[in-house]
Scaffold this motif. Structure first.
Motif: not given
Ligand SMILES: Cc1cc2nc3c(=O)[nH]c(=O)nc-3n(C[C@H](O)[C@H](O)[C@H](O)COP(=O)(O)OP(=O)(O)OC[C@H]3O[C@@H](n4cnc5c(N)ncnc54)[C@H](O)[C@@H]3O)c2cc1C
Length: 543
Positions: A47-52, A105-106, A484-491, A324-327
């Motif tokens: 997987w790539v992208g930020a951790s869930h 931005e997260l 390498e895969m990107m998953r979007y739970g709520h794309a 890297g800022r999660t609101v």
């Protein structure tokens, strides 16, 4: 993943097609690929992208009190989310003369669903990958494309820079054992299929005709002039409208279902008839193969997809962009808006106070930040349904063997497949001999798959992607270096029936107080133009 429009040919593409045809002829001479799948090789990738964990931090923070804020900061305008809408908002506020615009931005990098990636030394998309030529109502988009030099005026006409347009051949479809030009299944002259293509094209043309004050279908959609017909279209599914119109040809229905999954993340049983028709009527219509069409279906694309565009939107922000800022919280006070964000790098809470906050986040996220959320936000978030998506980048070390038919295109679609096909990241390169590349495969998943997307190991999903492509590329596994895969739970929000009529979405768009909203979700569906215009409109003066 197609632009979903039937192919048309310009002079530019025709000249390039000649070269492509000779490649096709060559590939037809190659030995036919073996139908047997290659011996199983251990897959390299992940997987790539930020951790869930980042997104879920928000859910966890709701259940308890937050620790004390470690650092407190101030901004005139604070934008939450650095997707297309957030970046366009930051640009618009700066153009309006506000210099102190900060963005949280997260993810570690900006762009949201329109981010780019690198694999095997090559740029490739992680999500959105093309932008059609803007229509009249997308004036902010057009203006920005002029600034970037992608559009220019020539003898009173608007002309795109051909270097950034998708090179020919743009799309091909694997059907009946061979690759054919375009993504619309072929229809023989005089066939029932062709008759239905033409009938559907006529319906779209009638709905596209100008009406007093504008068009019934516009892009962005809120600039359309709705009437009783469009309201009725929004209240039913596309499938039920097609059935009522007697449009039942198998190939036409496959194509329209594919187009809906491709643009909206769900098929014609789920999306509204408004959405199914908007896809064509807001842009350049629907043209049956061989029918007259102009060059308007051309699209801009880049190896990294729309990451090329978001990188240019983000560049001027420099240190004003805080990745890297999660609101976690937003609260409107008497003298400003207070925001609390988790800084992933330092593992501590950051407090911000701003005169104005632009919430450029998906609405289901935004609704969790406020306590209590404004009623319109609660209602809109509850009405939206989101499609999960999987985007797989496959690094291959050499070109794949070709099946019969036309040469490889930028976008390659398989008739009847559960996936949406793949685009080739090296398609825009001018190299003389094809070589290593990255293929980006797209899967819009049923909503019920969201849990599995998070829980099941990446290898299961990689296998699913490979099985989908095995039918056309049996040698893919031998050529594959890494996936390498990107998953979007709520794309993306799915335009289900009733959304265009939602007063709550309109109310959020109109909010001009200290907290404003900007995201493609405001349109009830997701494309670049909607997100960009929502961002620009967030800087419109208070009423
Ligand atoms: C796989 C895929 C392919 C697509 N292809 C195309 C295409 O080819 N062309 C096209 O026009 N459109 C395409 N789209 C639609 C695309 O979504 C829009 O074009 C556009 O990128 C949406 O931008 P946005 O800013 O509205 O939303 P988003 O991209 O969702 O931006 C929201 C941002 O908020 C951030 N965020 C979320 N929660 C938090 C938090 N708590 N704190 C801080 N930040 C947070 C996210 O990380 C993200 O960066 C595609 C979408 C997907 C998913």
């Amino acid at each position: 993943m197609g632009t979903g429009r039937p192919v048309t040919m310009s002079w530019r593409r025709r000249s390039l097609l000649a070269a492509a045809m000779s490649t096709a002829a060559l590939s037809a001479c190659r030995p036919a690929p073996s139908a047997a799948p290659a011996a199983s090789v251990q897959l390299q990738g992940g997987w790539v992208g930020a951790s869930h964990a980042r997104g879920h931090r928000l859910r966890e923070s709701k259940s308890g009190a937050l620790p004390a804020v470690a650092v407190q900061r101030r901004a005139r305008v604070l934008v939450l989310g650095a997707g297309v809408a957030g970046l366009a908002a930051a640009r618009a506020w700066r153009q309006a003369g506000v210099d102190d615009v900060q963005v949280l931005e997260l993810e570690d990098s900006p762009g949201g669903n329109a981010r780019g990636h690198r694999l095997g030394g090559m740029a490739c998309p992680l999500g959105a990958h093309y932008l059609p030529l803007p229509v009249a109502e997308s004036r902010e988009v057009a203006q920005w494309l002029f600034e970037l030099g992608l559009l220019r005026h020539e003898s009173g006409r608007t002309v795109p820079d051909p270097r950034h347009l998708c090179h020919s051949p743009q799309e091909r479809l694997f059907i009946d054992g061979q690759w054919v030009d375009g993504s619309l299944p072929p229809a023989a002259p005089g066939s029932a299929t062709l008759a239905q293509y033409r009938l559907f094209g006529e319906r779209v043309a009638a709905l596209s005709a100008p009406v007093a004050g504008g068009r019934r279908f516009a892009l962005p959609a809120h600039r359309a002039v709705p009437d009783a017909q469009t309201v009725a279209l929004d209240r039913q599914t596309f499938a039920s409208w097609l059935a009522a119109e007697g449009l039942d040809d198998r190939r036409l229905l496959w194509y329209l279902d594919y187009a809906c999954r491709d643009d909206y993340g769900a098929g014609l049983d789920t999306v509204s008839a408004w959405a199914g028709l908007h896809y064509f009527a807001s842009r350049h219509g629907f043209h049956a193969t061989g029918d007259e069409a102009d060059d308007a279906d051309a699209v801009f694309t880049w190896p990294e997809g729309n990451g090329w565009l978001t990188a240019r939107l983000a560049a001027p922000l420099q240190e004003r962009l805080h990745g890297g800022r999660t609101v976690l919280r937003v609260a409107e006070g008497r003298h400003g808006v207070d925001v609390v964000a988790w800084d992933e790098a330092t593992s501590r809470l950051e407090g911000w106070t701003a005169d104005t906050v632009i919430c450029a986040l998906p609405l289901f996220v935004a609704a969790r930040l406020f306590d209590p959320a404004p009623p319109a936000l609660r209602e809109a978030a509850a009405a939206l349904r989101y499609a999960p998506w999987l985007v797989a980048n496959l690094h291959i070390d050499a070109p794949l063997l070709e099946r019969q038919g036309v040469a490889p295109a930028w976008d390659n679609v398989i008739y009847g497949s559960a996936g949406l096909g793949y685009v080739d990241a090296m398609h825009q390169s001018l190299r003389a001999v094809p070589g290593a590349t990255v293929l980006t495969a797209y899967h819009a998943l049923p909503m019920a798959d969201r849990g599995d997307l998070l829980k099941r190991p990446w290898t299961d999903w990689a296998e699913r992607v490979l099985q989908d492509l095995d039918t056309v590329h049996p040698d893919l596994r031998q050529r594959l270096q890494r996936i390498e895969m990107m998953r979007y739970g709520h794309a993306m929000a799915v335009p289900v029936p009733g959304l265009q009529d939602r007063a709550a979405l309109q109310a959020l768009r109109a909010m001009r107080g200290r907290v404003r909203f900007a995201h493609a979700d405001l349109a009830g569906y997701s494309v670049f133009e909607e997100a960009f215009v929502a961002g620009c409109e967030s800087a419109a003066p208070r009423r």
